[in-house]
Design a protein around this motif. Structure first.
Motif, PDB file in Angstrom:
ATOM      1  N   GLN A  36      69.563  91.982  11.755  1.00 58.56           N
ATOM      2  CA  GLN A  36      69.555  92.370  13.066  1.00 58.56           C
ATOM      3  C   GLN A  36      68.694  91.615  13.752  1.00 58.56           C
ATOM      4  N   ARG A  37      67.004  91.648  12.683  1.00 56.15           N
ATOM      5  CA  ARG A  37      66.117  91.572  13.187  1.00 56.15           C
ATOM      6  C   ARG A  37      65.837  89.717  13.546  1.00 56.15           C
ATOM      7  N   VAL A  38      65.527  89.655  14.255  1.00 52.83           N
ATOM      8  CA  VAL A  38      65.007  87.941  14.364  1.00 52.83           C
ATOM      9  C   VAL A  38      63.404  87.318  14.757  1.00 52.83           C
ATOM     10  N   LYS A  39      63.320  85.915  14.062  1.00 46.61           N
ATOM     11  CA  LYS A  39      61.922  85.632  14.467  1.00 46.61           C
ATOM     12  C   LYS A  39      61.291  85.627  15.969  1.00 46.61           C
ATOM     13  N   GLN A  40      60.284  86.399  16.312  1.00 46.03           N
ATOM     14  CA  GLN A  40      60.696  85.900  17.834  1.00 46.03           C
ATOM     15  C   GLN A  40      59.366  84.856  17.965  1.00 46.03           C
ATOM     16  N   SER A  41      58.822  84.097  17.300  1.00 43.26           N
ATOM     17  CA  SER A  41      58.433  82.885  17.617  1.00 43.26           C
ATOM     18  C   SER A  41      58.942  82.232  16.751  1.00 43.26           C
TER      19      SER A  41
ATOM     20  N   PHE B 166      64.016  76.430  16.403  1.00 44.79           N
ATOM     21  CA  PHE B 166      64.897  77.068  17.487  1.00 44.79           C
ATOM     22  C   PHE B 166      66.274  75.762  16.871  1.00 44.79           C
ATOM     23  N   THR B 167      66.281  74.599  17.053  1.00 46.78           N
ATOM     24  CA  THR B 167      67.564  73.894  17.335  1.00 46.78           C
ATOM     25  C   THR B 167      68.469  74.089  16.283  1.00 46.78           C
ATOM     26  N   LYS B 168      67.679  74.491  14.494  1.00 46.30           N
ATOM     27  CA  LYS B 168      68.586  75.009  13.841  1.00 46.30           C
ATOM     28  C   LYS B 168      69.488  76.338  14.147  1.00 46.30           C
ATOM     29  N   MET B 169      68.131  77.198  14.933  1.00 54.43           N
ATOM     30  CA  MET B 169      68.874  79.047  15.151  1.00 54.43           C
ATOM     31  C   MET B 169      70.215  77.930  16.031  1.00 54.43           C
ATOM     32  N   TYR B 170      69.568  77.550  16.942  1.00 55.59           N
ATOM     33  CA  TYR B 170      71.079  77.509  18.142  1.00 55.59           C
ATOM     34  C   TYR B 170      71.624  76.561  18.146  1.00 55.59           C
ATOM     35  N   SER B 171      71.620  75.625  16.967  1.00 55.82           N
ATOM     36  CA  SER B 171      72.052  73.979  17.435  1.00 55.82           C
ATOM     37  C   SER B 171      73.251  73.564  18.338  1.00 55.82           C
ATOM     38  N   GLY B 172      73.872  75.115  18.756  1.00 53.86           N
ATOM     39  CA  GLY B 172      74.730  74.210  19.938  1.00 53.86           C
ATOM     40  C   GLY B 172      74.261  74.820  21.435  1.00 53.86           C
ATOM     41  N   PHE B 173      73.715  76.055  21.104  1.00 50.18           N
ATOM     42  CA  PHE B 173      72.815  75.488  22.743  1.00 50.18           C
ATOM     43  C   PHE B 173      71.930  74.149  22.650  1.00 50.18           C
ATOM     44  N   THR B 174      71.343  73.668  21.655  1.00 52.72           N
ATOM     45  CA  THR B 174      70.572  72.333  21.334  1.00 52.72           C
ATOM     46  C   THR B 174      71.515  70.878  22.455  1.00 52.72           C
ATOM     47  N   LEU B 175      72.669  70.967  21.322  1.00 52.56           N
ATOM     48  CA  LEU B 175      73.425  70.136  21.884  1.00 52.56           C
ATOM     49  C   LEU B 175      73.711  69.931  23.250  1.00 52.56           C
ATOM     50  N   TYR B 176      73.953  71.391  23.842  1.00 57.82           N
ATOM     51  CA  TYR B 176      74.409  71.959  25.151  1.00 57.82           C
ATOM     52  C   TYR B 176      73.336  71.200  25.771  1.00 57.82           C
TER      53      TYR B 176
END
Length: 410
Positions: A207-212, A218-228
Motif C-alpha cells: 500500500q506504500r506510495v512514492k512520496q515525491s 502525478f498525472t499517471k497516478m491520478y489521471s481522474g484528478f488531472t482531468l479535473y
C-alpha cells in the motif's frame, strides 16, 4: 467522509486559524490589487505591468507544486517551516520595497519577488488547515476562508482611501504591517496548537506510495484528478475573462465604474453564506456533488452575462457567485484531501492553486485578444464554450477519480 473534523468545530482553533486567513487575504489583496497603482507611479507602462504579472503568475504556478512536494515529504522542510519561511520572505521583501524606491528597476524586481513569495503561501495555508483537520482538530475551514473574503473586501476600501490621501509611496509600509500581522498570527496559532506530527502505523508494503512525484508521475497516478484540474483551468479562463474585463461588460449595457463596484460587491456578499456553512453542507452532500454544482453555476453565470442587456441581469448573474466560487473554493480544498494519498496532499493543493492561476493568465490574454479584434458579445460567447468544456472535463475527471477509488477498495 475523510478529512471532515473528527470532533465538533472548535471556536478557539477556528478563531485563530481564521485570524491567519483574515490577515493573509488582506496582505494578498493589498499587494496584488495595488500592484498596478504602485508600478504606474514608478512610470511603468500598463503593458510592462501586464508582462510582470504574467511572468509572476506563471512562475508561481511552477513554484507552488515544487514547494509543496518538499512539505509533503515531511523531512527537513515541514509544511510549518516552509510557511514561516515564505511569510518571512514576504515581510522582508515588503520593507525592502520601501527602501529601494529610488531605483525603479530594482523596485520592480523586489515587487516581483514579493508577489512570488506571497502567492506560494496560499496552498501552504490551505494545507495547514487540512493537516489539523486530518488529526481531529475541529477547524471550520469554510468559516475561516469566508473571514478572508470579508477582510479582503474591508482592506480594499480602507487601503483605497489611504492611497487617495497619502499616495502610493507608502504602500510598501502597509504591506509590511499586513505581512507582519500574518506572520504573528501564524506563530500564535502554532504556539497555541502544536504542529501535529505523523505518528501513524507503517503502511503495508503493497500500500506504500512514492512520496515525491514528478508531474508526469502525478498525472499517471491520478489521471481522474488531472482531468479535473484541466477542467478547472478552462472554467477559470472564463471566470477571469468576466472579472478582468467587467468594466467593458458593464459599459456595454450603459453602466459605469460605480456599477462595476456594485457588481463585485454583490459577488463578494453572496459568497459568505455557503462559505460560512460549508462544513454543514459537507454533512448533507458529497463533496463531488458540490463541485459539480459549482461547475454548472460558473457556466450559468457566463450564459446569463452573455444574454444581459441591462445592469439588473448582470447583477443577477453575479449572484451565481453563491453557487459557483463560494462552493468551489472550500470544496476544492476538501476534494484534494479525499482524492489523493496523504503523502501527495499538499502537492494536490498546489496544483489546484496553479490551475486557477493558469486560468487567470490565459483568461487575461484570451480576453484581451478577443476584445482587440471582436466584440464583448463574441468574447462572452467564446467564454461560454470554454466554460462548458471545462464543466464537462471537471465532471468526467471527478467521476473517473471516484471509479478509481472504488476499484482500489475492491
Amino acid at each position: 467522509m475523510k478529512y471532515i473534523s473528527k470532533v465538533n468545530p472548535s471556536s478557539r482553533i477556528t478563531a485563530k486559524y481564521s485570524f491567519i486567513h483574515g490577515s493573509y487575504w488582506m496582505a494578498f489583496g493589498a499587494t496584488y490589487n495595488f500592484v498596478t497603482v504602485y508600478l504606474l507611479a514608478k512610470n511603468y507602462s500598463s503593458s510592462a505591468i501586464g508582462i510582470i504579472m504574467a511572468i509572476t503568475n506563471i512562475l508561481s504556478a511552477i513554484l507552488q507544486p515544487v514547494v509543496a512536494s518538499y512539505a509533503d515529504q515531511e523531512k527537513k522542510y515541514t509544511l510549518k517551516s516552509l510557511m514561516m519561511i515564505f511569510l518571512s520572505l514576504s515581510t522582508s521583501f515588503s520593507i525592502l520595497l520601501y527602501f529601494t524606491k529610488a531605483s525603479n528597476s530594482i523596485n520592480a524586481f523586489v515587487y516581483f519577488l514579493l508577489l512570488l513569495s506571497m502567492l506560494t503561501v496560499h496552498p501552504l495555508l490551505n494545507g495547514l488547515g487540512m493537516k489539523y483537520i486530518e488529526k481531529g482538530y475541529g477547524i471550520n475551514f469554510g468559516f475561516s476562508r469566508s473571514m478572508g473574503s470579508l477582510t479582503y473586501a474591508v482592506m480594499s476600501v480602507v487601503l483605497g482611501n489611504l492611497v487617495d490621501k497619502n499616495g502610493p509611496e507608502l504602500l510598501p509600509l502597509y504591506y509590511f504591517v499586513l505581512f507582519f500581522i500574518t506572520t504573528a498570527a501564524t506563530v500564535l496559532f502554532l504556539r497555541s496548537f502544536p504542529y501535529p506530527n505523523d505518528e501513524t502505523a507503517e503502511e503495508p508494503k503493497n500500500q506504500r506510495v512514492k512520496q515525491s512525484l514528478s508531474l508526469l508521475e502525478f498525472t499517471k497516478m491520478y489521471s481522474g484528478f488531472t482531468l479535473y484540474l484541466v477542467g478547472v483551468i478552462f472554467i477559470f479562463i472564463c471566470f477571469n475573462i468576466i472579472n478582468i474585463y467587467m468594466i467593458r461588460i458593464i459599459e456595454s449595457v450603459g453602466g459605469s465604474e460605480k456599477n462595476m463596484g456594485t457588481a463585485f460587491a454583490i459577488a463578494a456578499i453572496v459568497e459568505l453564506p455557503f462559505m460560512l456553512t460549508f462544513s454543514s453542507l459537507l454533512r448533507k452532500f458529497k463533496i463531488e456533488t458540490l463541485l459539480i454544482v459549482s461547475a454548472w453555476a460558473f457556466t450559468a453565470k457566463v450564459l446569463l452575462t452573455f444574454f444581459a442587456e441591462s445592469l439588473l441581469v448582470i447583477y443577477i448573474a453575479q449572484g451565481f457567485q453563491m453557487f459557483s466560487y463560494a462552493l468551489f473554493i472550500p470544496g476544492s480544498i476538501y476534494y484534494v484531501t479525499t482524492s489523493l494519498h496523504k503523502s501527495h496532499m499538499l502537492k494536490g493543493q498546489a496544483y489546484t492553486t496553479s490551475a486557477t492561476t493558469v486560468g487567470a493568465v490565459l483568461g487575461s490574454l484570451i480576453g484581451g485578444y478577443l476584445l482587440s479584434f471582436t466584440t464583448i458579445r463574441t468574447m462572452l460567447a467564446v467564454g461560454f464554450i470554454v466554460s462548458i468544456i471545462g464543466t464537462l472535463l471537471m465532471i468526467l475527471g471527478i467521476r473517473k477519480a471516484t471509479l478509481c477509488s472504488q476499484e482500489k477498495l475492491m
